[in-house]
Motif scaffolding. Structure first.
Motif, PDB file in Angstrom:
ATOM      1  N   LEU A 158       0.772  -1.044   0.315  1.00  0.00           N
ATOM      2  CA  LEU A 158      -0.008   0.099  -0.317  1.00  0.00           C
ATOM      3  C   LEU A 158       1.319   1.444   0.342  1.00  0.00           C
ATOM      4  CD1 LEU A 158      -2.338  -2.430   1.024  1.00  0.00           C
ATOM      5  CD2 LEU A 158      -3.086  -0.068   1.926  1.00  0.00           C
ATOM      6  N   LYS A 199      -1.340  -2.282   7.085  1.00  0.00           N
ATOM      7  CA  LYS A 199      -1.740  -1.531   6.096  1.00  0.00           C
ATOM      8  C   LYS A 199      -1.520   0.168   6.454  1.00  0.00           C
ATOM      9  CE  LYS A 199      -3.700  -5.435   3.644  1.00  0.00           C
ATOM     10  NZ  LYS A 199      -4.689  -5.968   2.871  1.00  0.00           N
ATOM     11  N   ARG A 240      -2.371   4.131   4.228  1.00  0.00           N
ATOM     12  CA  ARG A 240      -3.872   4.557   4.384  1.00  0.00           C
ATOM     13  C   ARG A 240      -4.282   5.782   4.645  1.00  0.00           C
ATOM     14  NH1 ARG A 240      -7.188  -1.003   5.787  1.00  0.00           N
ATOM     15  NH2 ARG A 240      -6.900  -2.242   3.236  1.00  0.00           N
TER      16      ARG A 240
END
Length: 284
Positions: A32, A242, A246
């Motif tokens: 990510l 993650k 984000r």
């Protein structure tokens, strides 16, 4: 994916070298857009170590260094180990194993002595210490403060940061002053699991949107973390790997470009002396 020139650092998470996701969690972080990690050793008893002497912690530190090396191979930046003794150990020693608080203090300080060897040798970046975040007896509280101040002594001698696991608070000026008294710079005292506002230490802010907004609006140095614990009994706790990339993407969408640079470039350099841009090899 994030912009190729944006380093993304999770300042505090754990990786289990044996029993859970380990490097798979690092791959999720990297997929990510995450680039850099500060990996804190798991509590010693989570790796099967019931310490009797300072040397008994060495296995925990060695295993952490090994998985950090593996993590660096996956990342487009790199990972660094943060080594120390979890402050909750004192309750395990006193309540479950019959140690007197002073005996527990001495054992935990001896573990920090071993951790400091790795910092001195360049194998670890910083130390971890703190005090319980729950109610304890006065004797355990005093012993815990002695352990934390011992970590600060090493921080002053080694010119390294100390990450703290402590009670929830937005005012810890006295603790930061203890670090200064031991020869540290105030900004090298880092409170992990911080809210968006904190007086005294540098806050390592849990990556929840409301906390991050407060930190960004405050305009002071801060770091971002998940405190991911990599525990098979608590998958995803505390925040998943993650989360930081984000949240960086969200901060950029909200126009907090300067805050992102503060948390992922300027504060890591200020606190740890690390260059997240120079160590980034992500291709555009």
């Amino acid at each position: 994916m994030l912009d190729a020139e944006t380093p993304v650092l999770d300042n505090h998470l754990h990786l289990d070298p044996d029993n859970h996701r380990g490097i798979d969690a690092v791959r999720d972080f990297a997929r990510l857009g995450g680039t850099h990690l500060l990996v804190v050793n798991k509590p010693s008893w989570h790796l099967g170590v019931e310490a009797e002497a300072g040397e008994d912690f060495r296995y925990v530190f060695e295993r952490t260094i090994e998985i950090v090396e593996e993590a660096s191979e996956v990342l487009e930046g790199r990972a660094w180990p943060v080594l120390g003794v979890h402050p909750g150990l004192i309750s395990r020693l006193v309540d479950d194993r019959g140690f007197e608080p002073a005996e527990a203090r001495d054992l935990m300080q001896a573990g920090l002595d071993v951790a400091a060897e790795y910092v001195a040798d360049g194998e670890a970046l910083a130390l971890k210490s703190g005090r319980p975040h729950y109610d304890v007896s006065d004797a355990v509280w005093e012993a815990s403060n002695d352990v934390m101040r011992h970590a600060f002594e090493h921080g002053g001698d080694l010119d390294c940061a100390v990450q703290l696991h402590t009670e929830a608070s937005e005012e810890m000026t006295t603790v930061a002053e203890w670090g200064e008294d031991a020869g540290m710079e105030r900004h090298q005292v880092v409170k992990h699991y911080a809210a968006g506002r904190l007086e005294g230490p540098t806050p390592s802010v849990m990556s929840e949107k409301d906390r991050l907004e407060r930190a960004a609006e405050r305009g002071e140095p801060f770091l971002m973390e998940t405190d991911y614990v990599d525990d098979p009994d608590r998958p995803g706790a505390v925040l998943g790997p993650k989360t930081v990339p984000r949240r960086v993407r969200w901060l950029l969408e909200e126009g907090y470009d300067e805050a992102v640079r503060t948390a992922h470039v300027e504060t890591p350099d200020l606190v740890y002396g690390i260059d997240t841009e120079a160590t980034l090899e992500r291709e555009a």
